[in-house]
Enzyme design. Structure first.
Site, short mmCIF file in Angstrom:
data_model
loop_
_atom_site.label_atom_id
_atom_site.label_comp_id
_atom_site.label_asym_id
_atom_site.label_seq_id
_atom_site.Cartn_x
_atom_site.Cartn_y
_atom_site.Cartn_z
CB SER A 12 -0.85 -0.03 1.37
OG SER A 12 0.00 0.07 2.40
CB SER A 141 16.96 -7.56 4.93
OG SER A 141 17.92 -7.60 5.76
CE1 TYR A 155 13.25 -1.96 10.25
CE2 TYR A 155 15.61 -1.22 10.11
CZ TYR A 155 14.33 -1.59 9.29
OH TYR A 155 14.31 -1.67 8.06
CE LYS A 159 13.58 -5.13 8.00
NZ LYS A 159 12.50 -5.53 7.16
#
Ligand SMILES: NC(=O)c1ccc[n+]([C@@H]2O[C@H](COP(=O)([O-])OP(=O)(O)OC[C@H]3O[C@@H](n4cnc5c(N)ncnc54)[C@H](OP(=O)(O)O)[C@@H]3O)[C@@H](O)[C@H]2O)c1
Length: 281
Positions: A12, A141, A155, A159
């Site tokens: 989106s 990633s 975060y 990853k």
């Protein structure tokens, strides 16, 4: 070029949207997902919106944090298109805040999307790909999954974990004719900046507040002055078209990809010092 059936999570906005539109423009049959989309039969229901199809990209509802939601969207693609050639696990978000300021629940919520969300979608799609004896999985990633960013430690951790899970997956599914690729973006201009979540304890009472604000300020500047996600869409299309795609596609500003290359050759304290200067902490 052979037209492929492609499913892209988080289509989106940002990378997902750019990639979905680019691939649809190349003639692929593209399904994108959003938590805000609705199946057509639900569009008239209260709270529903009529976003089941957008241009040549067919939008489907999916929340990668929910098993049933993932299973339903993947099953829809299989029934509607009869196959699935390419899965792009792109949905993700950032969490900022010092490690001490982040609660376990906040960190867990991030991993639920960035790591377990990818795991969930892979598990739903792999039986289809194995039955076909072919398929391509592309996990989005980050360069922050190779170089840790201060005040965005969870975060980076999500990853790094995704990188590792993807490496295992690649070896496990190779005998089934399934290829697995990592795209590792640097800073790009997308909805990522506005969607960034902050640890609740990251307020003026925090001993980290000022340094965290400076670090996040640098990140936001880098993102908002970053490249257009369309650049990433081109690399993704290359990976899909390649007979033997590379394992990793780092895509970002020269300074960022250079940092990844230099990291193994520099003492950790020297590298830390350079990162702390970069993020003004
Ligand atoms: N922008 C950057 O600088 C950057 C750098 C490195 C890596 N990345 C990675 O690139 C990917 C895409 O990020 P972006 O920059 O394009 O950000 P974005 O513009 O915020 O797009 C994120 C997408 O993920 C979807 N999403 C978020 N949570 C979801 C959930 N629980 N279930 C399903 N969909 C969910 C959103 O869709 P809805 O809200 O409509 O559901 C949206 O389409 C992420 O994995 C991010 O970590 C971004």
């Amino acid at each position: 070029m052979t037209s492929k059936v492609v499913l892209i999570t988080g289509a989106s906005s940002g990378f997902g949207k750019a990639c979905a539109e680019h691939l649809a423009g190349l003639g692929h049959r593209v399904y994108g997902t959003s938590r805000r989309a609705r199946f057509e039969d639900e569009a008239a229901a209260p709270g529903g919106d009529a976003t089941a199809s957008r241009g040549s990209v067919r939008m489907l509802p999916m929340d990668v944090r929910e098993d049933d939601s993932v299973a339903r969207a993947v099953a829809f693609v299989q029934t509607d298109a009869g196959r699935l050639d390419v899965l792009v696990n792109n949905a993700g978000l950032a969490l900022a805040g010092a490690v001490e300021d982040t609660t376990v629940d906040e960190a867990r919520a991030l991993f639920e999307t960035n790591l377990f969300g990818v795991h969930r979608v892979c598990r739903a799609a792999l039986p289809i790909l194995r039955a076909q004896g072919a398929g391509l999985i592309i996990n989005v990633s980050s360069l922050a999954g190779l170089v840790t960013v201060p005040f965005q430690g969870f975060y980076s951790a999500s990853k790094y974990a995704l990188e590792s899970m993807t490496d295992a997956l690649r070896m496990e599914v190779a005998p089934f004719g399934i290829r697995v690729v990592l795209i590792e973006p640097g800073d790009f201009k997308s909805g990522f900046t506005a969607a960034r979540v902050f640890a609740a304890a990251n307020n003026e009472g925090s001993p980290y507040a000022e340094r965290c604000a400076r670090a996040v300020g640098v990140m936001e500047d880098d993102e908002q002055n970053g490249a257009d996600p369309a650049a990433l869409a081109t690399r993704l299309a290359e990976a899909i078209a390649a007979t033997a795609p590379r394992v990793r596609y780092p895509v970002g500003a020269r300074a960022q990809t250079l940092a990844v290359k230099l990291k193994p050759f520099l003492p950790t304290r020297v590298f830390d010092h350079a990162l702390m200067r970069q993020y003004k902490v």
